[in-house]
Design a protein around this motif. Sequence first.
Motif, PDB file in Angstrom:
ATOM      1  N   SER A  55       1.042  -4.619   0.519  1.00  0.00           N
ATOM      2  CA  SER A  55       0.605  -4.823   1.898  1.00  0.00           C
ATOM      3  C   SER A  55       1.594  -4.090   2.789  1.00  0.00           C
ATOM      4  O   SER A  55       2.749  -4.499   2.922  1.00  0.00           O
ATOM      5  CB  SER A  55       0.572  -6.303   2.266  1.00  0.00           C
ATOM      6  OG  SER A  55       0.375  -6.414   3.665  1.00  0.00           O
TER       7      SER A  55
ATOM      8  N   GLY B 285      -8.082   4.650   7.882  1.00  0.00           N
ATOM      9  CA  GLY B 285      -8.116   3.197   8.052  1.00  0.00           C
ATOM     10  C   GLY B 285      -7.601   2.392   6.864  1.00  0.00           C
ATOM     11  O   GLY B 285      -7.525   1.172   6.938  1.00  0.00           O
TER      12      GLY B 285
ATOM     13  N   HIS C 108      -2.861   4.744  13.795  1.00  0.00           N
ATOM     14  CA  HIS C 108      -3.933   5.244  14.641  1.00  0.00           C
ATOM     15  C   HIS C 108      -4.956   4.180  14.967  1.00  0.00           C
ATOM     16  O   HIS C 108      -5.465   3.484  14.118  1.00  0.00           O
ATOM     17  CB  HIS C 108      -4.556   6.501  14.022  1.00  0.00           C
ATOM     18  CG  HIS C 108      -5.625   6.240  13.029  1.00  0.00           C
ATOM     19  ND1 HIS C 108      -6.932   6.247  13.377  1.00  0.00           N
ATOM     20  CD2 HIS C 108      -5.557   5.962  11.732  1.00  0.00           C
ATOM     21  CE1 HIS C 108      -7.640   5.989  12.308  1.00  0.00           C
ATOM     22  NE2 HIS C 108      -6.831   5.806  11.294  1.00  0.00           N
TER      23      HIS C 108
ATOM     24  N   ASP D 143      -3.078  -8.715   1.236  1.00  0.00           N
ATOM     25  CA  ASP D 143      -3.163  -9.988   1.976  1.00  0.00           C
ATOM     26  C   ASP D 143      -4.606 -10.361   2.340  1.00  0.00           C
ATOM     27  O   ASP D 143      -4.891 -11.515   2.624  1.00  0.00           O
ATOM     28  CB  ASP D 143      -2.296  -9.910   3.241  1.00  0.00           C
ATOM     29  CG  ASP D 143      -2.624  -8.717   4.119  1.00  0.00           C
ATOM     30  OD1 ASP D 143      -2.967  -8.906   5.273  1.00  0.00           O
ATOM     31  OD2 ASP D 143      -2.536  -7.567   3.637  1.00  0.00           O
TER      32      ASP D 143
ATOM     33  N   GLY E 133      -4.601   2.392   5.720  1.00  0.00           N
ATOM     34  CA  GLY E 133      -3.245   1.907   5.982  1.00  0.00           C
ATOM     35  C   GLY E 133      -2.140   2.903   5.653  1.00  0.00           C
ATOM     36  O   GLY E 133      -0.985   2.504   5.470  1.00  0.00           O
ATOM     37  N   LYS E 134      -2.456   4.199   5.642  1.00  0.00           N
ATOM     38  CA  LYS E 134      -1.433   5.211   5.312  1.00  0.00           C
ATOM     39  C   LYS E 134      -0.299   5.211   6.344  1.00  0.00           C
ATOM     40  O   LYS E 134       0.874   5.190   5.978  1.00  0.00           O
ATOM     41  CB  LYS E 134      -2.064   6.616   5.246  1.00  0.00           C
ATOM     42  CG  LYS E 134      -3.071   6.793   4.133  1.00  0.00           C
ATOM     43  CD  LYS E 134      -3.649   8.193   4.107  1.00  0.00           C
ATOM     44  CE  LYS E 134      -4.393   8.571   5.361  1.00  0.00           C
ATOM     45  NZ  LYS E 134      -5.589   7.735   5.627  1.00  0.00           N
ATOM     46  N   SER E 135      -0.664   5.221   7.627  1.00  0.00           N
ATOM     47  CA  SER E 135       0.376   5.271   8.668  1.00  0.00           C
ATOM     48  C   SER E 135       1.243   4.021   8.610  1.00  0.00           C
ATOM     49  O   SER E 135       2.466   4.097   8.753  1.00  0.00           O
ATOM     50  CB  SER E 135      -0.244   5.376  10.060  1.00  0.00           C
ATOM     51  OG  SER E 135      -1.219   6.368  10.073  1.00  0.00           O
ATOM     52  N   THR E 136       0.618   2.884   8.375  1.00  0.00           N
ATOM     53  CA  THR E 136       1.359   1.623   8.289  1.00  0.00           C
ATOM     54  C   THR E 136       2.369   1.695   7.137  1.00  0.00           C
ATOM     55  O   THR E 136       3.526   1.294   7.282  1.00  0.00           O
ATOM     56  CB  THR E 136       0.377   0.447   8.071  1.00  0.00           C
ATOM     57  OG1 THR E 136      -0.636   0.528   9.070  1.00  0.00           O
ATOM     58  CG2 THR E 136       1.075  -0.879   8.141  1.00  0.00           C
TER      59      THR E 136
ATOM     60  N   GLU F  79       1.494  -3.931   5.829  1.00  0.00           N
ATOM     61  CA  GLU F  79       1.740  -4.700   7.040  1.00  0.00           C
ATOM     62  C   GLU F  79       2.743  -5.821   6.788  1.00  0.00           C
ATOM     63  O   GLU F  79       3.640  -6.042   7.573  1.00  0.00           O
ATOM     64  CB  GLU F  79       0.422  -5.273   7.544  1.00  0.00           C
ATOM     65  CG  GLU F  79       0.442  -5.579   9.012  1.00  0.00           C
ATOM     66  CD  GLU F  79      -0.907  -5.324   9.652  1.00  0.00           C
ATOM     67  OE1 GLU F  79      -1.132  -4.178  10.084  1.00  0.00           O
ATOM     68  OE2 GLU F  79      -1.735  -6.252   9.688  1.00  0.00           O
TER      69      GLU F  79
HETATM   70  P1  GDP Z   1      -4.582   5.125   8.219  1.00  0.00           P
HETATM   71  O1  GDP Z   1      -5.785   5.621   8.967  1.00  0.00           O
HETATM   72  O2  GDP Z   1      -4.799   5.216   6.748  1.00  0.00           O
HETATM   73  O3  GDP Z   1      -3.296   5.770   8.646  1.00  0.00           O
HETATM   74  O4  GDP Z   1      -4.488   3.550   8.548  1.00  0.00           O
HETATM   75  P2  GDP Z   1      -3.512   2.733   9.516  1.00  0.00           P
HETATM   76  O5  GDP Z   1      -2.149   2.641   8.950  1.00  0.00           O
HETATM   77  O6  GDP Z   1      -3.647   3.267  10.892  1.00  0.00           O
HETATM   78  O7  GDP Z   1      -4.149   1.266   9.409  1.00  0.00           O
HETATM   79  C1  GDP Z   1      -5.475   0.985   9.781  1.00  0.00           C
HETATM   80  C2  GDP Z   1      -5.593  -0.486  10.158  1.00  0.00           C
HETATM   81  O8  GDP Z   1      -5.337  -1.324   9.017  1.00  0.00           O
HETATM   82  C3  GDP Z   1      -4.587  -0.914  11.231  1.00  0.00           C
HETATM   83  O9  GDP Z   1      -5.247  -1.791  12.110  1.00  0.00           O
HETATM   84  C4  GDP Z   1      -3.509  -1.643  10.424  1.00  0.00           C
HETATM   85  O10 GDP Z   1      -2.863  -2.624  11.191  1.00  0.00           O
HETATM   86  C5  GDP Z   1      -4.322  -2.263   9.298  1.00  0.00           C
HETATM   87  N1  GDP Z   1      -3.488  -2.467   8.079  1.00  0.00           N
HETATM   88  C6  GDP Z   1      -2.690  -1.567   7.484  1.00  0.00           C
HETATM   89  N2  GDP Z   1      -2.067  -2.106   6.412  1.00  0.00           N
HETATM   90  C7  GDP Z   1      -2.505  -3.394   6.333  1.00  0.00           C
HETATM   91  C8  GDP Z   1      -2.215  -4.473   5.428  1.00  0.00           C
HETATM   92  O11 GDP Z   1      -1.435  -4.382   4.478  1.00  0.00           O
HETATM   93  N3  GDP Z   1      -2.876  -5.639   5.670  1.00  0.00           N
HETATM   94  C9  GDP Z   1      -3.732  -5.802   6.721  1.00  0.00           C
HETATM   95  N4  GDP Z   1      -4.304  -6.984   6.878  1.00  0.00           N
HETATM   96  N5  GDP Z   1      -4.012  -4.811   7.582  1.00  0.00           N
HETATM   97  C10 GDP Z   1      -3.405  -3.622   7.406  1.00  0.00           C
END
Ligand code: GDP
Length: 265
Positions: free
Chosen positions: A177, A204, A223, A152, A206-209, A179
């Motif tokens: 995406s 950062g 996180h 996105d 987006g793994k957790s997402t 999210e």
């Molecule tokens: P991790 O450190 O890999 O686990 O990353 P997180 O899942 O914590 O995501 C890090 C940031 O990226 C958060 O602020 C999420 O909201 C954002 N994020 C994750 N997936 C997406 C996505 O598909 N689109 C957008 N715009 N932001 C995302």
Amino acid sequence: MALEHLGWREDFATSFEPFHTQGLQAGRVVIQHRDLYHLLTADGEVEGIVPGRFRHTPSSPADFPAVGDWVAFGSTEYDGPVSIQAVLPRRSKFSRLAAGTTPYEQVIATNVDTVFIVSGLDDNHKLRRIERYATQVWQSGAIPVVLLNKVDLCPDPESVLCEAQLALPGVDVLTVSGERGDGIDGLTRYLAPGQTVALVGSSGVGKSTLINFVLGHQQMATHDVRDGDSRGRHTTTHRELIQAPGGAMLIDTQGMREFALWTEH
Ligand code: GDP
């Protein structure tokens, strides 16, 4: 629950045969707390320990059970933890060199079928890094699948996708995406019942997402903590091998999260 739903396969059944004859049962390690292992079995979750006999066989730390392993265990007479007698041969293995007086192989996760290499299509996107991850994943025995996340936020996803596909012959590359849910349907075939998946990628991306999306609920807090601050990530109720509602098994360990760090050297 049928063992197949936990990732049991014919090759495990074959290696388990001699232990079955001895009256032992099969279980899969979902988390380890010091010397105590939590195992998923056909009859639910049990706690297990590795008895002294196992410990004293001439074996390296890498031979001990790790998250994802299938083990053969016997029940104990008292109502305590079951006794883990053997680790079945692994289909895939993620290790790192752990520091110590003598560095040793520390196993992070095993029996992973597919590894989602997650990259963010914002300024985090680095093709060279993805290629290194892919090489490591092939070496582990698992299959890499690249997820270009945050589609996105990308003005031209098509060309980024083409570039990645050219750089990674033989590797599936998808734009998603986590999210918004775009492209998530494309993950279904890797998340079939009994499949074991893990996610790697820098902090950062987006793994957790994505994990939350796959699990369909807030399994882990996405996180918003500082890089390198992992407080609160893992509590005692946490499992490192989690069953997704669709039937796949998801491996999420601190070690896999740190895979980024030891791959990037
Ligand atoms: P991790 O450190 O890999 O686990 O990353 P997180 O899942 O914590 O995501 C890090 C940031 O990226 C958060 O602020 C999420 O909201 C954002 N994020 C994750 N997936 C997406 C996505 O598909 N689109 C957008 N715009 N932001 C995302």
